[in-house]
Motif scaffolding. Sequence first.
Motif, PDB file in Angstrom:
ATOM      1  N   GLU A 187      36.791  42.890  51.345  1.00  0.00           N
ATOM      2  CA  GLU A 187      36.539  44.053  50.676  1.00  0.00           C
ATOM      3  C   GLU A 187      35.868  45.234  51.324  1.00  0.00           C
ATOM      4  O   GLU A 187      34.948  44.822  52.062  1.00  0.00           O
ATOM      5  CB  GLU A 187      35.567  43.760  49.324  1.00  0.00           C
ATOM      6  CG  GLU A 187      35.149  44.702  48.494  1.00  0.00           C
ATOM      7  CD  GLU A 187      35.819  46.029  48.031  1.00  0.00           C
ATOM      8  OE1 GLU A 187      36.593  45.650  47.293  1.00  0.00           O
ATOM      9  OE2 GLU A 187      35.666  47.135  48.212  1.00  0.00           O
ATOM     10  N   THR A 195      46.047  48.707  40.272  1.00  0.00           N
ATOM     11  CA  THR A 195      46.297  50.032  40.555  1.00  0.00           C
ATOM     12  C   THR A 195      46.833  50.791  41.998  1.00  0.00           C
ATOM     13  O   THR A 195      46.965  51.755  42.026  1.00  0.00           O
ATOM     14  CB  THR A 195      44.731  50.964  40.171  1.00  0.00           C
ATOM     15  OG1 THR A 195      43.775  50.242  40.863  1.00  0.00           O
ATOM     16  CG2 THR A 195      44.425  50.873  38.547  1.00  0.00           C
ATOM     17  N   LYS A 248      46.763  51.988  36.012  1.00  0.00           N
ATOM     18  CA  LYS A 248      46.797  51.129  34.735  1.00  0.00           C
ATOM     19  C   LYS A 248      45.560  50.622  34.287  1.00  0.00           C
ATOM     20  O   LYS A 248      44.646  50.536  35.223  1.00  0.00           O
ATOM     21  CB  LYS A 248      47.827  49.877  35.360  1.00  0.00           C
ATOM     22  CG  LYS A 248      47.560  49.020  36.283  1.00  0.00           C
ATOM     23  CD  LYS A 248      48.905  47.965  36.315  1.00  0.00           C
ATOM     24  CE  LYS A 248      50.111  48.407  36.866  1.00  0.00           C
ATOM     25  NZ  LYS A 248      50.079  49.053  38.256  1.00  0.00           N
TER      26      LYS A 248
HETATM   27  C1  LIG Z   1      35.989  56.410  33.948  1.00  0.00           C
HETATM   28  C2  LIG Z   1      36.943  54.978  33.998  1.00  0.00           C
HETATM   29  C3  LIG Z   1      36.853  54.188  32.827  1.00  0.00           C
HETATM   30  C4  LIG Z   1      37.690  52.878  32.673  1.00  0.00           C
HETATM   31  N1  LIG Z   1      37.677  52.445  31.593  1.00  0.00           N
HETATM   32  C5  LIG Z   1      38.561  51.398  31.317  1.00  0.00           C
HETATM   33  C6  LIG Z   1      38.230  50.443  30.151  1.00  0.00           C
HETATM   34  O1  LIG Z   1      37.479  50.591  29.441  1.00  0.00           O
HETATM   35  N2  LIG Z   1      39.132  49.563  29.933  1.00  0.00           N
HETATM   36  C7  LIG Z   1      40.264  49.244  30.741  1.00  0.00           C
HETATM   37  O2  LIG Z   1      41.159  48.292  30.538  1.00  0.00           O
HETATM   38  N3  LIG Z   1      40.508  49.902  32.025  1.00  0.00           N
HETATM   39  C8  LIG Z   1      39.615  50.958  32.180  1.00  0.00           C
HETATM   40  N4  LIG Z   1      39.654  51.927  33.425  1.00  0.00           N
HETATM   41  C9  LIG Z   1      40.530  51.286  34.303  1.00  0.00           C
HETATM   42  C10 LIG Z   1      39.959  50.230  35.182  1.00  0.00           C
HETATM   43  O3  LIG Z   1      39.308  50.922  35.882  1.00  0.00           O
HETATM   44  C11 LIG Z   1      41.094  49.992  36.341  1.00  0.00           C
HETATM   45  O4  LIG Z   1      42.343  49.159  35.570  1.00  0.00           O
HETATM   46  C12 LIG Z   1      40.661  48.500  37.332  1.00  0.00           C
HETATM   47  O5  LIG Z   1      39.520  49.020  37.667  1.00  0.00           O
HETATM   48  C13 LIG Z   1      41.591  48.487  38.362  1.00  0.00           C
HETATM   49  O6  LIG Z   1      41.275  47.461  39.365  1.00  0.00           O
HETATM   50  P1  LIG Z   1      41.849  47.494  40.793  1.00  0.00           P
HETATM   51  O7  LIG Z   1      41.329  46.112  41.112  1.00  0.00           O
HETATM   52  O8  LIG Z   1      43.206  47.684  40.817  1.00  0.00           O
HETATM   53  O9  LIG Z   1      41.220  48.719  41.358  1.00  0.00           O
HETATM   54  P2  LIG Z   1      39.721  48.898  42.300  1.00  0.00           P
HETATM   55  O10 LIG Z   1      38.803  48.430  41.235  1.00  0.00           O
HETATM   56  O11 LIG Z   1      39.760  50.403  42.642  1.00  0.00           O
HETATM   57  O12 LIG Z   1      39.609  47.717  43.156  1.00  0.00           O
HETATM   58  C14 LIG Z   1      40.158  47.952  44.602  1.00  0.00           C
HETATM   59  C15 LIG Z   1      38.941  47.480  45.475  1.00  0.00           C
HETATM   60  O13 LIG Z   1      39.819  47.774  46.963  1.00  0.00           O
HETATM   61  C16 LIG Z   1      39.067  47.999  47.805  1.00  0.00           C
HETATM   62  N5  LIG Z   1      39.802  48.547  48.931  1.00  0.00           N
HETATM   63  C17 LIG Z   1      40.668  49.714  48.927  1.00  0.00           C
HETATM   64  N6  LIG Z   1      41.197  49.561  50.156  1.00  0.00           N
HETATM   65  C18 LIG Z   1      40.443  48.926  51.051  1.00  0.00           C
HETATM   66  C19 LIG Z   1      40.710  48.414  52.284  1.00  0.00           C
HETATM   67  N7  LIG Z   1      41.813  49.121  52.958  1.00  0.00           N
HETATM   68  N8  LIG Z   1      40.269  47.494  52.707  1.00  0.00           N
HETATM   69  C20 LIG Z   1      39.399  46.724  52.014  1.00  0.00           C
HETATM   70  N9  LIG Z   1      39.082  47.143  50.684  1.00  0.00           N
HETATM   71  C21 LIG Z   1      40.024  47.946  50.340  1.00  0.00           C
HETATM   72  C22 LIG Z   1      37.981  49.178  47.251  1.00  0.00           C
HETATM   73  O14 LIG Z   1      36.930  49.086  47.829  1.00  0.00           O
HETATM   74  C23 LIG Z   1      37.953  48.573  45.867  1.00  0.00           C
HETATM   75  O15 LIG Z   1      36.943  47.742  45.667  1.00  0.00           O
HETATM   76  C24 LIG Z   1      38.714  52.937  33.605  1.00  0.00           C
HETATM   77  C25 LIG Z   1      39.012  53.623  34.487  1.00  0.00           C
HETATM   78  C26 LIG Z   1      38.030  54.941  34.863  1.00  0.00           C
HETATM   79  C27 LIG Z   1      38.308  55.626  35.727  1.00  0.00           C
END
Ligand SMILES: Cc1cc2nc3c(=O)[nH]c(=O)nc-3n(C[C@H](O)[C@H](O)[C@H](O)COP(=O)(O)OP(=O)(O)OC[C@H]3O[C@@H](n4cnc5c(N)ncnc54)[C@H](O)[C@@H]3O)c2cc1C
Lengths: 437, 662
Positions: A40, A402, A407
């Motif tokens: 991370e 995502t 999503k």
């Molecule tokens: C304002 C807002 C409100 C939301 N509210 C809701 C809700 O109420 N209910 C719901 O179901 N969904 C909600 N969502 C959607 C939700 O945030 C996402 O579905 C979820 O967080 C996606 O998780 P993820 O792990 O795919 O991505 P992320 O949370 O973006 O995690 C990706 C991680 O990878 C790390 N990373 C990226 N590239 C690298 C790299 N090269 N090397 C090392 N680390 C890296 C990043 O630092 C990050 O920590 C909301 C979104 C927003 C914007």
Amino acid sequence: MNTQIDSSFTPDALVVGGGIAGLQSALDLADQGLKVLVVERQASIGGHMIALSKVFPTLDCASCITTPKMSAAAHHENITILTSTEVEAIESAGGVHHVKLLQKPTYVNFDKCIGCRLCEYACDTEYPDPFEEGLGAVKAIAVPFTNAIPQKAVLNAEHCSTCGTCARVCPTDAIEFDQQPRRLTIATDAVIVASGFKLNSITVKPQYNAQRSQDIISPLTLERLLAPHGPYGRVLRPSDGKIPGSIAFVQCAGSRDESIGVPYCSRVCCMYSIKQAMLLSGALPLADITIYYMDIRAFGKGYEQFFQNAKAMGINFVRGKVARIDPLDGGDLSLHVENTEEAENPIAERRHDLVVLAQGMIPGWNPAAATPVACAADGFVATTSLTAPTATVAPGIFVAGTAAGPKDIVDTIAEAGAAAMQASQYLFQKRAEALVG
Amino acid sequence: MSEKNENGLRRQDEEAQLECGEPGRDEAARVERAMEAARRQEAAEHQPEEEKLRIGVYICRCGGNISDVVDVERVAETVRLIPGVATAKVHTFVCSDPGQQTISNDILEENLDRVVVASCSPFLHEQTFRGAVARGGMNPYLYEHVNIREQASWAHKHDPAGATDKAIRMIAAAVGKLHHAAPLEQIKLPNHRRALVIGGGIAGMKAAADLAGRGIRVLLVEVSERLGGRLNERGAVYPSERSGDELVADLERRVRRDPNIEVLVSSQVTAVSGFIGNFKVQVQPVRPDAKARVIDTTVGAIVMATGFRPYVPRNGEFLYKNEPCVVTMPEFIQLMRSVKPDARTLTFGKREIRKIAFLHCVGSRQLDGVHEPQPDGKLNTYCSRTCCTTILQQALTVRERFPQIEVFDFYRDIRTYGRGEEAYYTEASKSGVVFFRYNGEEPPRVESAPAGRRARDGAVSITVKDTLTWGEELTLGVDMLVLGTGMTPGPIEDLIGQMKLPTGEDGFLQEVHPKLRPVELSVNGVLLAGTAQGPMNIQETLAAAGAAAVKAAAMFAKDNVELNPYVAAVDLDLCRGEAQCVTQCDYDGALTMVPMEVGGEMVERAQVNAGLCVGCGACVAVCPHRAIDLNGWRLDQYEAMVDGIAADIPGHECAADLVSIH
Ligand SMILES: Cc1cc2nc3c(=O)[nH]c(=O)nc-3n(C[C@H](O)[C@H](O)[C@H](O)COP(=O)(O)OP(=O)(O)OC[C@H]3O[C@@H](n4cnc5c(N)ncnc54)[C@H](O)[C@@H]3O)c2cc1C
Ligand SMILES: Cc1cc2nc3c(=O)[nH]c(=O)nc-3n(C[C@H](O)[C@H](O)[C@H](O)COP(=O)(O)OP(=O)(O)OC[C@H]3O[C@@H](n4cnc5c(N)ncnc54)[C@H](O)[C@@H]3O)c2cc1C
């Protein structure tokens, strides 16, 4: 949790990103007995989700859902986590992925740091807290936030005054001002890309004039304002600390718009705006709340009912495109709305004192540049298999959450499980073949 | 073994002595012995060994969810006065890593032997804290979870003093309960490394293929004659525009070829009993005359992949069945598939179609007072998720193949949310599809055109209040109306009844928690894959199937299935074999009478099957001899809790009275 590793460490799988997708994938692999390394780039795992207030459609507090997963991963005997470490590139050869990591200096020796925060209390330099979207302040050396994992102090060199106080107060001599960035290559058989999303710039639509008013805010900022342990503990306007009386949500303010290069739907904005509107109307019962939208996309399980509840609560839904936003002298914001539902005033001017722009979701990382993974025209990781939606074009590299397109959390978690399943099958078959041949 | 023996050291010793001294040869002696035991239990309950216990109490602020209402500092100060409480601490998020670390450390450093966390619902974090307690080296069942968020701060938002008092009383109850707690061990059951997948659509095939790919044996049962489910005969699917048949064939090849998978088509699951790790299932051919055999077998996990059923409109709903040109989406897809590749026109019942309309949300997003309820009295209030894009894909196909046909689209909201889906909307608009938007409260009216004008104006007319043009009312004649019918739950009432599966308000199978346990059902060992859970598109279905498979794979990675020990336990000293508990028990096989030797005599006594007992306590309520009790939730524990709650606490000083249970 183990933070001191070197190239001799060869996990069965490496997960890029410690957001909810990465954590769920890691847990689902580790529960099958496979050794996983989660990398991370931020100082804490948890991704976007740990910063949210409450999450649709159940309105569970986001911390309450995220912390157990973070903690389960951190305590899992088969999971190793590296924070403040970025995946820079992946070179694949002969079925092995050589993952190039950059460990950024934290100026704190994690083996020594006990998370007592004495350095944080003693430090007298502050800067706008990135975890609070810049609304609060954080010390130059600090544990990133209350429920961060790991609970280790991290020093931000950009804001440090190099006064040395932290080193003097640290009871374990953990401060190391001479830390250097460290490069490291990890060899592994399988990779899951869970690098998540970013929001596109709040100024991507110049007609919304976001740079001219502090009260035109990002939805992530509103998440922090609404969080029970947020920067102010309540919802206040960033510009003057007033309690907002009339709040507007502008949907599709960075999506479904070819002119800004984001023709696709960001998929979660309708639902989080409805959620935020509901939470606001709970926090500010007198406020007038309006959502300007084109289509309400409440498609998930229980989502339509959530939308209908919001309507019944008195939240105004106005179908119309917001053409322009002008900050006015008194602090109000003037919205020019094309409303197709009211014949009397199709182009109306509406005034609000806080505006939330539903910015679009774009990829958090572009792996196409430095890995065998390809991205599609929308910029997200390309998946081409008909029957395995989490397979990328590169054998042994999978994608979840995502990183493969916008999503919500529910869909992200399902996909993370699927990616782990795909990766574990790949590993199982690879080992079976190795045994045979 | 007698449960109450495990209550505390002193009692255990006493019990041992008494048992040696009393052989209990005849009925009278046995009754006397039972009564004596009951008296002893009573006495013991009233003298808990408070002094000896060192209980740690952790009170969570939950950010502010709790501490904004409940005065958590006061709670800590007050509960510290309760005998047995060695420490009481407040933390912003006890569930966070530092919070959990505090508990583990305190157990070691402060010699705690019992722990209470007062925070959110046990549903969220009981497991989390048991883990923290176990890491501190303590038996995880010497832990009590108190929900002062849902039950205090949230329920009594406007009464902070009352909420604070309630939180204190609830913690006092838990402390009381812990005084009577015994260490418990998880129940370990053998794990049959084989899965049953019910339903051979893409979800079932994907789950089966994934499991087999990990070396796990699978029995795949499909009720119809062929695999593939609703994707058979679908044609090109969005967003890949590849043939659904190709997708089905690809998966089918994998499940047919894999030696780990046994496929049974035209078969149904007729009986399911047992429990996680050890389900006994029976599979029979659908037609009894068929030569196929009846199979009785054992599996460790069951994946429900029974899919959905397309919504079929009522007769007369938008003139469906009254006018032949009003068809559902699956019917329209069949029509399009039957068109010859070189056809220049689209004909239906010998009539050339020149104008065609698509109507969204038929049988979905239904509103109270607007739509007629389903036969079961319910409305389909949910969105079916796939109809919008399917309609736009079909509308676009019509425009591309038959540019002379005018296409109209009547929608509420266009929900092309998925990857690659918005393009269908954009392209359909560009290709000349004309859109009308109606309010859910005022659905379009469909009427038959008068006989003489059908040829010219179309067979049906649609009248809509179009909110894209400020609510103007428009009427339009078309030759064909396609109803964008959605998804409804599949007809699996038999399985739902037999396996006691939970369904949601929408009738689909209901997961335990959409984020924490999204593919698990509340029946342990039964998993959910695909549209049996609710509407999903292909990608989402395949992902859900993978998620279900990974949970099963993780379960099979262990030799044993581990379950919480909250099951009934029979005290053979007190049981008189009256079988009232067995009569009362709702769970087949959980409680049975078995012959056994007690005190040298052959008698029938109740016996618990730990795999099947759900710990509901119905048996406890009916036993006249208090001979059956629930591990971890014994009657003496309830009594101690009630005493804890009821004790008077006028102020801090008096809080010590809380557990002076006399
Ligand atoms: C304002 C807002 C409100 C939301 N509210 C809701 C809700 O109420 N209910 C719901 O179901 N969904 C909600 N969502 C959607 C939700 O945030 C996402 O579905 C979820 O967080 C996606 O998780 P993820 O792990 O795919 O991505 P992320 O949370 O973006 O995690 C990706 C991680 O990878 C790390 N990373 C990226 N590239 C690298 C790299 N090269 N090397 C090392 N680390 C890296 C990043 O630092 C990050 O920590 C909301 C979104 C927003 C914007
Ligand atoms: C009109 C329409 C068009 C669509 N077009 C698209 C598209 O273009 N792109 C897209 O992504 N999605 C599309 N979808 C969605 C897609 O059809 C589903 O995602 C997919 O079919 C779901 O697969 P499944 O396995 O969950 O369910 P199903 O396809 O319903 O399969 C379930 C299987 O289980 C069997 N079964 C049921 N009960 C039992 C039982 N008791 N015992 C044994 N077997 C049983 C059934 O016979 C069936 O074979 C469309 C949906 C509809 C309604």
